[in-house]
Design a protein around this motif. Structure first.
Motif, mmCIF file in Angstrom:
data_model
loop_
_atom_site.group_PDB
_atom_site.id
_atom_site.type_symbol
_atom_site.label_atom_id
_atom_site.label_comp_id
_atom_site.label_asym_id
_atom_site.label_seq_id
_atom_site.Cartn_x
_atom_site.Cartn_y
_atom_site.Cartn_z
ATOM 1 N N SER B 28 21.879 32.277 30.481
ATOM 2 C CA SER B 28 21.813 33.743 30.570
ATOM 3 C C SER B 28 22.852 34.336 31.518
ATOM 4 O O SER B 28 22.957 35.559 31.628
ATOM 5 C CB SER B 28 20.402 34.166 31.016
ATOM 6 O OG SER B 28 20.136 33.652 32.303
ATOM 7 N N TYR B 31 28.713 37.492 30.966
ATOM 8 C CA TYR B 31 29.405 38.719 31.360
ATOM 9 C C TYR B 31 29.272 39.775 30.274
ATOM 10 O O TYR B 31 29.065 40.940 30.534
ATOM 11 C CB TYR B 31 30.865 38.398 31.648
ATOM 12 C CG TYR B 31 31.655 39.536 32.224
ATOM 13 C CD1 TYR B 31 32.754 40.044 31.536
ATOM 14 C CD2 TYR B 31 31.321 40.094 33.443
ATOM 15 C CE1 TYR B 31 33.490 41.076 32.055
ATOM 16 C CE2 TYR B 31 32.056 41.132 33.970
ATOM 17 C CZ TYR B 31 33.136 41.623 33.271
ATOM 18 O OH TYR B 31 33.863 42.655 33.790
ATOM 19 N N ASN B 32 29.438 39.350 29.033
ATOM 20 C CA ASN B 32 29.205 40.245 27.909
ATOM 21 C C ASN B 32 28.964 39.434 26.648
ATOM 22 O O ASN B 32 29.122 38.211 26.624
ATOM 23 C CB ASN B 32 30.359 41.237 27.714
ATOM 24 C CG ASN B 32 31.699 40.580 27.436
ATOM 25 O OD1 ASN B 32 31.789 39.592 26.720
ATOM 26 N ND2 ASN B 32 32.762 41.148 27.986
ATOM 27 N N GLN B 51 27.960 44.857 27.376
ATOM 28 C CA GLN B 51 28.056 44.299 28.709
ATOM 29 C C GLN B 51 26.695 43.753 29.131
ATOM 30 O O GLN B 51 25.656 44.186 28.624
ATOM 31 C CB GLN B 51 28.505 45.368 29.693
ATOM 32 C CG GLN B 51 29.880 45.929 29.403
ATOM 33 C CD GLN B 51 30.288 46.943 30.442
ATOM 34 O OE1 GLN B 51 30.078 46.750 31.631
ATOM 35 N NE2 GLN B 51 30.883 48.023 29.988
ATOM 36 N N SER B 52 26.715 42.830 30.084
ATOM 37 C CA SER B 52 25.461 42.189 30.495
ATOM 38 C C SER B 52 24.457 43.177 31.076
ATOM 39 O O SER B 52 23.250 42.945 31.046
ATOM 40 C CB SER B 52 25.740 41.076 31.510
ATOM 41 O OG SER B 52 26.358 41.619 32.666
ATOM 42 N N LYS B 68 19.197 39.760 27.890
ATOM 43 C CA LYS B 68 19.886 38.700 28.615
ATOM 44 C C LYS B 68 18.909 37.661 29.161
ATOM 45 O O LYS B 68 19.163 36.460 29.095
ATOM 46 C CB LYS B 68 20.681 39.332 29.753
ATOM 47 C CG LYS B 68 21.566 38.392 30.517
ATOM 48 C CD LYS B 68 22.305 39.163 31.592
ATOM 49 C CE LYS B 68 22.914 38.211 32.605
ATOM 50 N NZ LYS B 68 23.540 38.935 33.729
ATOM 51 N N VAL B 92 29.626 34.846 23.406
ATOM 52 C CA VAL B 92 29.281 35.251 24.757
ATOM 53 C C VAL B 92 30.394 34.838 25.706
ATOM 54 O O VAL B 92 30.998 33.773 25.561
ATOM 55 C CB VAL B 92 27.928 34.656 25.221
ATOM 56 C CG1 VAL B 92 26.804 35.185 24.353
ATOM 57 C CG2 VAL B 92 27.948 33.149 25.204
ATOM 58 N N GLU B 95 29.928 34.232 32.906
ATOM 59 C CA GLU B 95 30.172 34.825 34.200
ATOM 60 C C GLU B 95 30.359 33.689 35.183
ATOM 61 O O GLU B 95 29.617 32.712 35.146
ATOM 62 C CB GLU B 95 28.923 35.628 34.565
ATOM 63 C CG GLU B 95 28.983 36.411 35.834
ATOM 64 C CD GLU B 95 27.663 37.142 36.013
ATOM 65 O OE1 GLU B 95 27.533 38.267 35.505
ATOM 66 O OE2 GLU B 95 26.770 36.571 36.655
#
Lengths: 117, 116
Positions: B28, B31-32, B51-52, B68, B92, B95
């Motif tokens: 999870s 970032y997006n 976006q997340s 998310k 995805v 991050e």
């Protein structure tokens, strides 16, 4: 504004030959990527570049090389082509994905279909 | 390692039907998430990017949602048309602590056929 342009569209290589797949973008994007797409396998990242003069390996870099001498161009070089490199190759670009910038979607070229026999 | 799964692998519906495509991811820390469309012999076209920090994005007849925490996204297509026939992929972007998050992990896609 042509977006991301890839040449050639199709190519057949013999085992052991070499070639360069061309990719150019006219959107002044910092980031460029090379992916390969195999049936039923999704897209895999080969190499990427965060700007002119800077490149780095992705998930599946073996057998490939790249260069980024200008912002616009990001060629992918295959040396000693092997049957395992038969695939569809996609070049993509994006403005920036750093925190603080707008989330920039990925823009793809139409692909190069390569067969190595 | 991030894994992205799309279900179903293929879907055939009559024209006019509303439909949902599913995308799930195992990590999870993203970032997006981006939904793409791919027509045969063509590259991928970006449809929607979430976006997340967002829950959904809409563009015309398309609506993408993101949960998310549960690792799921859906793409809702309203009033489907034969021109919507294509493969739909989700991807995805992870991050990481360095702030540089180049890597996209793609699902294998859902092949959608809308019958006239």
């Amino acid at each position: 504004n042509a977006g991301v342009t890839q040449t050639p569209k199709f190519r057949i290589l013999k085992i052991g030959q070499s070639m360069t797949l061309q990719c150019a973008q006219d959107m002044n994007h910092n980031y460029m990527y090379w992916y390969r797409q195999d049936p039923g396998m999704g897209l895999k990242l080969i190499y990427y570049s965060v700007g002119a003069g800077i490149t780095d390996k992705g998930e599946v870099p073996n057998g490939y090389n790249v260069s980024r001498s200008t912002t616009e161009d990001f060629p992918l070089r295959l040396e000693l082509a092997a049957p395992s490199q038969t695939s569809v190759y996609f070049c993509a670009s994006s403005y920036s994905h750093r925190v603080g910038f707008n989330n920039s979607p990925l823009h793809f070229g139409n692909g190069t279909r390569l067969t190595v026999t | 390692k991030q894994e992205v799964t799309q279900i179903p692998a293929a879907l055939s519906v009559p024209e006019g039907e509303n439909l949902v495509l599913n995308c799930s991811f195992t990590d999870s820390a993203i970032y997006n998430l981006q939904w793409f469309r791919q027509d045969p012999g063509k590259g991928l076209t970006s449809l929607l990017l979430i976006q997340s920090s967002q829950r959904e994005q809409t563009s015309g007849r398309l609506n993408a949602s993101l949960d998310k925490s549960s690792g799921r996204s859906t793409l809702y297509i309203a009033a489907s048309q034969p021109g919507d026939s294509a493969t739909y992929l989700c991807a995805v972007r992870r991050e990481n602590s360095g702030g540089s998050n180049y890597k996209l992990t793609f699902g294998k896609g859902t092949l959608l056929t809308v019958n006239p």
